[in-house]
Design a protein around this motif. Sequence first.
Motif, PDB file in Angstrom:
ATOM      1  N   ALA A   1       0.832  -1.206   0.000  1.00  0.00           N
ATOM      2  CA  ALA A   1       0.000   0.000   0.000  1.00  0.00           C
ATOM      3  C   ALA A   1       0.864   1.252   0.000  1.00  0.00           C
ATOM      4  CB  ALA A   1      -0.938  -0.003   1.201  1.00  0.00           C
ATOM      5  N   LYS A   2       2.006   1.201   0.671  1.00  0.00           N
ATOM      6  CA  LYS A   2       2.945   2.326   0.703  1.00  0.00           C
ATOM      7  C   LYS A   2       4.328   1.786   0.352  1.00  0.00           C
ATOM      8  CE  LYS A   2       0.178   4.931   3.846  1.00  0.00           C
ATOM      9  NZ  LYS A   2       0.055   5.632   5.087  1.00  0.00           N
ATOM     10  N   PRO A   3       4.553   1.475  -0.931  1.00  0.00           N
ATOM     11  CA  PRO A   3       5.776   0.777  -1.321  1.00  0.00           C
ATOM     12  C   PRO A   3       7.053   1.578  -1.080  1.00  0.00           C
ATOM     13  CG  PRO A   3       4.595   1.504  -3.256  1.00  0.00           C
ATOM     14  CD  PRO A   3       3.700   1.745  -2.081  1.00  0.00           C
ATOM     15  N   GLN A   4       6.997   2.880  -1.232  1.00  0.00           N
ATOM     16  CA  GLN A   4       8.210   3.667  -1.024  1.00  0.00           C
ATOM     17  C   GLN A   4       8.651   3.601   0.434  1.00  0.00           C
ATOM     18  OE1 GLN A   4       7.164   7.445  -2.725  1.00  0.00           O
ATOM     19  NE2 GLN A   4       7.913   6.837  -4.740  1.00  0.00           N
ATOM     20  N   ARG A   5       7.693   3.693   1.357  1.00  0.00           N
ATOM     21  CA  ARG A   5       8.015   3.586   2.780  1.00  0.00           C
ATOM     22  C   ARG A   5       8.596   2.202   3.082  1.00  0.00           C
ATOM     23  NH1 ARG A   5       3.360   4.196   7.086  1.00  0.00           N
ATOM     24  NH2 ARG A   5       3.496   6.378   6.514  1.00  0.00           N
ATOM     25  N   LEU A   6       7.964   1.175   2.563  1.00  0.00           N
ATOM     26  CA  LEU A   6       8.444  -0.186   2.771  1.00  0.00           C
ATOM     27  C   LEU A   6       9.868  -0.332   2.240  1.00  0.00           C
ATOM     28  CD1 LEU A   6       7.949  -3.216   3.468  1.00  0.00           C
ATOM     29  CD2 LEU A   6       7.033  -3.456   1.149  1.00  0.00           C
ATOM     30  N   TYR A   7      10.100   0.132   1.022  1.00  0.00           N
ATOM     31  CA  TYR A   7      11.396  -0.024   0.376  1.00  0.00           C
ATOM     32  C   TYR A   7      12.494   0.708   1.148  1.00  0.00           C
ATOM     33  CZ  TYR A   7      13.985  -1.481  -3.747  1.00  0.00           C
ATOM     34  OH  TYR A   7      14.842  -2.116  -4.595  1.00  0.00           O
ATOM     35  N   ARG A   8      12.205   1.931   1.604  1.00  0.00           N
ATOM     36  CA  ARG A   8      13.198   2.703   2.360  1.00  0.00           C
ATOM     37  C   ARG A   8      13.538   2.043   3.697  1.00  0.00           C
ATOM     38  NH1 ARG A   8      10.388   7.444   0.367  1.00  0.00           N
ATOM     39  NH2 ARG A   8       9.113   7.366   2.237  1.00  0.00           N
ATOM     40  N   ALA A   9      12.593   1.341   4.284  1.00  0.00           N
ATOM     41  CA  ALA A   9      12.805   0.720   5.587  1.00  0.00           C
ATOM     42  C   ALA A   9      13.593  -0.585   5.493  1.00  0.00           C
ATOM     43  CB  ALA A   9      11.459   0.460   6.270  1.00  0.00           C
ATOM     44  N   MET A  10      13.804  -1.101   4.288  1.00  0.00           N
ATOM     45  CA  MET A  10      14.460  -2.398   4.108  1.00  0.00           C
ATOM     46  C   MET A  10      15.971  -2.262   3.972  1.00  0.00           C
ATOM     47  SD  MET A  10      11.974  -4.236   1.386  1.00  0.00           S
ATOM     48  CE  MET A  10      10.812  -5.412   2.007  1.00  0.00           C
ATOM     49  N   THR A  11      16.653  -3.352   4.311  1.00  0.00           N
ATOM     50  CA  THR A  11      18.081  -3.450   4.041  1.00  0.00           C
ATOM     51  C   THR A  11      18.264  -3.791   2.563  1.00  0.00           C
ATOM     52  OG1 THR A  11      18.181  -5.822   4.478  1.00  0.00           O
ATOM     53  CG2 THR A  11      18.481  -4.331   6.383  1.00  0.00           C
ATOM     54  N   ASP A  12      19.500  -3.709   2.078  1.00  0.00           N
ATOM     55  CA  ASP A  12      19.762  -4.054   0.683  1.00  0.00           C
ATOM     56  C   ASP A  12      19.371  -5.500   0.371  1.00  0.00           C
ATOM     57  OD1 ASP A  12      20.669  -1.534   0.015  1.00  0.00           O
ATOM     58  OD2 ASP A  12      22.801  -2.042   0.246  1.00  0.00           O
ATOM     59  N   SER A  13      19.656  -6.425   1.282  1.00  0.00           N
ATOM     60  CA  SER A  13      19.308  -7.823   1.016  1.00  0.00           C
ATOM     61  C   SER A  13      17.788  -8.022   1.013  1.00  0.00           C
ATOM     62  CB  SER A  13      19.975  -8.755   2.023  1.00  0.00           C
ATOM     63  OG  SER A  13      19.559  -8.467   3.337  1.00  0.00           O
ATOM     64  N   GLN A  14      17.073  -7.300   1.861  1.00  0.00           N
ATOM     65  CA  GLN A  14      15.609  -7.383   1.856  1.00  0.00           C
ATOM     66  C   GLN A  14      15.040  -6.796   0.563  1.00  0.00           C
ATOM     67  OE1 GLN A  14      15.039  -5.265   5.543  1.00  0.00           O
ATOM     68  NE2 GLN A  14      14.556  -7.150   6.659  1.00  0.00           N
ATOM     69  N   ARG A  15      15.626  -5.689   0.092  1.00  0.00           N
ATOM     70  CA  ARG A  15      15.185  -5.086  -1.180  1.00  0.00           C
ATOM     71  C   ARG A  15      15.380  -6.064  -2.334  1.00  0.00           C
ATOM     72  NH1 ARG A  15      18.255   0.310   0.201  1.00  0.00           N
ATOM     73  NH2 ARG A  15      16.672   1.261   1.529  1.00  0.00           N
TER      74      ARG A  15
ATOM     75  N   GLY B   1       4.137   4.274 -18.913  1.00  0.00           N
ATOM     76  CA  GLY B   1       2.850   3.714 -19.284  1.00  0.00           C
ATOM     77  C   GLY B   1       1.877   3.633 -18.126  1.00  0.00           C
ATOM     78  N   HIS B   2       2.277   4.065 -16.939  1.00  0.00           N
ATOM     79  CA  HIS B   2       1.414   4.110 -15.758  1.00  0.00           C
ATOM     80  C   HIS B   2       0.885   2.755 -15.338  1.00  0.00           C
ATOM     81  CE1 HIS B   2       1.565   8.432 -15.942  1.00  0.00           C
ATOM     82  NE2 HIS B   2       1.216   8.367 -17.201  1.00  0.00           N
ATOM     83  N   ASP B   3       1.534   1.682 -15.740  1.00  0.00           N
ATOM     84  CA  ASP B   3       1.072   0.364 -15.338  1.00  0.00           C
ATOM     85  C   ASP B   3       2.169  -0.435 -14.655  1.00  0.00           C
ATOM     86  OD1 ASP B   3      -1.027   0.049 -18.189  1.00  0.00           O
ATOM     87  OD2 ASP B   3      -1.626   0.381 -16.125  1.00  0.00           O
ATOM     88  N   GLY B   4       3.171   0.225 -14.130  1.00  0.00           N
ATOM     89  CA  GLY B   4       4.275  -0.465 -13.467  1.00  0.00           C
ATOM     90  C   GLY B   4       3.867  -0.926 -12.093  1.00  0.00           C
ATOM     91  N   PRO B   5       4.834  -1.105 -11.210  1.00  0.00           N
ATOM     92  CA  PRO B   5       4.519  -1.582  -9.872  1.00  0.00           C
ATOM     93  C   PRO B   5       3.796  -0.522  -9.070  1.00  0.00           C
ATOM     94  CG  PRO B   5       6.810  -0.981 -10.000  1.00  0.00           C
ATOM     95  CD  PRO B   5       6.250  -0.859 -11.382  1.00  0.00           C
ATOM     96  N   ALA B   6       3.425  -0.876  -7.845  1.00  0.00           N
ATOM     97  CA  ALA B   6       2.617   0.019  -7.022  1.00  0.00           C
ATOM     98  C   ALA B   6       3.431   1.198  -6.515  1.00  0.00           C
ATOM     99  CB  ALA B   6       2.037  -0.764  -5.848  1.00  0.00           C
TER     100      ALA B   6
ATOM    101  N   PRO C   1      10.670   3.027  -6.451  1.00  0.00           N
ATOM    102  CA  PRO C   1      11.441   3.575  -5.348  1.00  0.00           C
ATOM    103  C   PRO C   1      12.693   2.773  -5.051  1.00  0.00           C
ATOM    104  CG  PRO C   1       9.487   2.460  -4.547  1.00  0.00           C
ATOM    105  CD  PRO C   1       9.386   2.509  -6.047  1.00  0.00           C
ATOM    106  N   GLY C   2      13.823   3.459  -5.042  1.00  0.00           N
ATOM    107  CA  GLY C   2      15.064   2.836  -4.638  1.00  0.00           C
ATOM    108  C   GLY C   2      15.643   1.834  -5.615  1.00  0.00           C
ATOM    109  N   LEU C   3      15.116   1.732  -6.830  1.00  0.00           N
ATOM    110  CA  LEU C   3      15.591   0.717  -7.750  1.00  0.00           C
ATOM    111  C   LEU C   3      16.673   1.224  -8.695  1.00  0.00           C
ATOM    112  CD1 LEU C   3      12.307  -1.111  -8.729  1.00  0.00           C
ATOM    113  CD2 LEU C   3      13.957  -1.726  -6.996  1.00  0.00           C
ATOM    114  N   ALA C   4      16.857   2.538  -8.804  1.00  0.00           N
ATOM    115  CA  ALA C   4      17.856   3.065  -9.704  1.00  0.00           C
ATOM    116  C   ALA C   4      19.215   2.480  -9.357  1.00  0.00           C
ATOM    117  CB  ALA C   4      17.885   4.583  -9.637  1.00  0.00           C
ATOM    118  N   GLY C   5      19.942   2.058 -10.384  1.00  0.00           N
ATOM    119  CA  GLY C   5      21.262   1.495 -10.161  1.00  0.00           C
ATOM    120  C   GLY C   5      21.237   0.015  -9.821  1.00  0.00           C
ATOM    121  N   HIS C   6      20.077  -0.577  -9.713  1.00  0.00           N
ATOM    122  CA  HIS C   6      19.965  -2.005  -9.431  1.00  0.00           C
ATOM    123  C   HIS C   6      19.275  -2.680 -10.601  1.00  0.00           C
ATOM    124  CE1 HIS C   6      21.221  -1.491  -5.290  1.00  0.00           C
ATOM    125  NE2 HIS C   6      20.470  -0.411  -5.274  1.00  0.00           N
ATOM    126  N   SER C   7      19.572  -3.916 -10.807  1.00  0.00           N
ATOM    127  CA  SER C   7      18.995  -4.628 -11.925  1.00  0.00           C
ATOM    128  C   SER C   7      18.686  -6.052 -11.490  1.00  0.00           C
ATOM    129  CB  SER C   7      19.994  -4.638 -13.078  1.00  0.00           C
ATOM    130  OG  SER C   7      19.658  -5.582 -14.039  1.00  0.00           O
TER     131      SER C   7
END
Length: 131
Positions: free
Chosen positions: A37-51, A109-114, A122-128
Amino acid sequence: MQAIRDERDKLLTDLDRLDAGLKVARDIISAALTLLAKPQRLYRAMTDSQRKLLNALLFTKITVDAHGVTGEQLAEPFDALIPLGRYYTQHGTLPASPPAGTAETGTDGHDGPAHDCGQPSPGLAGHSSNK
């Protein structure tokens, strides 16, 4: 007559077992959607391995360039759930058929993840990731 009763009892038992399985699935999907429901908050609260684990759970493919995330391919069941959730949020009802954009998606396209449409994940730049 006894054969009919036995068959009915077997069918009722099978139905109860299916209902229990569906309840577990509903609970899992509900928990996942609550977390998203709040993916950016969730993502910021995670460690790199959790992400990394979250990315593997949500996506089968993430496309990244020098500017950040340019597209994603959602994994099941999120490939269907997230577009349906967006549709429901915008229209207050579910569509008669699945909304467009449930396969390969892009942030434009406005149909990506939440996450906010038009913004990189959120937080995905530089990761693949490409499972």
